[in-house]
Design a protein around this motif. Sequence first.
Motif, short mmCIF file in Angstrom:
data_model
loop_
_atom_site.label_atom_id
_atom_site.label_comp_id
_atom_site.label_asym_id
_atom_site.label_seq_id
_atom_site.Cartn_x
_atom_site.Cartn_y
_atom_site.Cartn_z
N GLY A 53 -17.04 22.80 6.61
CA GLY A 53 -17.76 22.44 5.57
C GLY A 53 -17.55 21.75 4.72
N THR A 54 -18.58 21.97 3.85
CA THR A 54 -18.11 20.62 2.43
C THR A 54 -17.55 21.63 1.65
OG1 THR A 54 -19.38 19.36 3.39
CG2 THR A 54 -18.75 18.44 1.33
N VAL A 55 -16.65 20.77 1.03
CA VAL A 55 -16.19 21.40 -0.59
C VAL A 55 -16.56 20.61 -1.39
CG1 VAL A 55 -14.32 22.24 -1.28
CG2 VAL A 55 -14.11 22.74 0.42
N ASP A 75 -12.97 18.28 3.83
CA ASP A 75 -14.18 17.33 3.49
C ASP A 75 -14.96 17.62 2.45
OD1 ASP A 75 -16.48 15.80 4.23
OD2 ASP A 75 -17.50 17.58 5.21
N VAL A 76 -14.64 16.37 1.41
CA VAL A 76 -14.78 17.40 -0.22
C VAL A 76 -15.72 15.81 -0.89
CG1 VAL A 76 -12.41 16.23 -0.38
CG2 VAL A 76 -13.82 17.33 -2.56
N PHE A 77 -15.76 16.33 -1.84
CA PHE A 77 -16.90 15.35 -2.52
C PHE A 77 -17.17 15.27 -4.08
CE2 PHE A 77 -20.41 18.04 -1.77
CZ PHE A 77 -20.98 17.92 -2.78
N GLY A 78 -17.41 14.90 -4.69
CA GLY A 78 -17.00 15.18 -6.18
C GLY A 78 -18.32 14.95 -7.32
N LEU A 113 -21.95 24.92 0.49
CA LEU A 113 -20.79 24.68 0.32
C LEU A 113 -19.79 25.83 1.33
CD1 LEU A 113 -20.73 23.51 -3.64
CD2 LEU A 113 -21.02 21.85 -1.31
N ARG A 114 -19.10 25.22 1.87
CA ARG A 114 -18.18 26.11 2.33
C ARG A 114 -16.59 26.63 0.99
NH1 ARG A 114 -18.71 29.76 5.36
NH2 ARG A 114 -17.18 30.31 5.07
N GLY A 115 -16.50 25.15 -0.17
CA GLY A 115 -15.76 25.47 -1.20
C GLY A 115 -16.10 24.80 -2.23
#
Length: 214
Positions: A53-55, A75-78, A113-115
């Motif tokens: 998942g996405t963080v 897999d991260v975005f800000g 989200l996962r994180g």
Amino acid sequence: MTDPSSTSRAAADAYSAVAALYAELPRDDLERLPLDRAALAAFAEHVRAGSPGTVAELGCGPGPVTAHLRDLGLDVFGVDLSSALIDIARETYPDLRFEVGSMDALDLADDELRGIVSWFSIIHALPEEVPGFFAEFSRVLAPGGHLLLGFFEAGDGPVEPFDHKVATAYRWPVDELARLGREAGFVEVGRVLREAVEGERNIRRGNLVMRLSE
């Protein structure tokens, strides 16, 4: 989703006003901060051990921690409420996703989200607003998802303001933040406290890793 608080908007405006200075700052602070890297690495390992998942890094500023999390395999975005800082992040890290938004009013679905990483980004929130931040984190995290908070630590004293260079910020006892997390459905995984290093203001730093109950 609700509108950002007036405090969040004021902090974003203050950071936008000094965005040009942020653009000139080095991006390698984590290289000299092994305990900070350890907290981020532990968080990343917990996330990778769960379902894919996405963080999101919430309050990402110009993006160096988002990039570090990407380098840790996430897999991260800000997200940041300052459009000026988001412009810098997009220019500096064109391969990463950055969005304008407020971490207390996220344009995200429930359980998306996962994180979540909030790296010294709740520090400007009024103490009475912080439970609302935890509630929003709980809303957008999937059960079993992980949260990493970075904050200025107050020892055994009460929550107290101090004159941060950009906008008034607050020092928190780690036990109080952990209590607010529990009230929002989180379980503590671990904590790291460290003293200031050379070149930093003489205020203890804290990291708190929590998991949303399943």
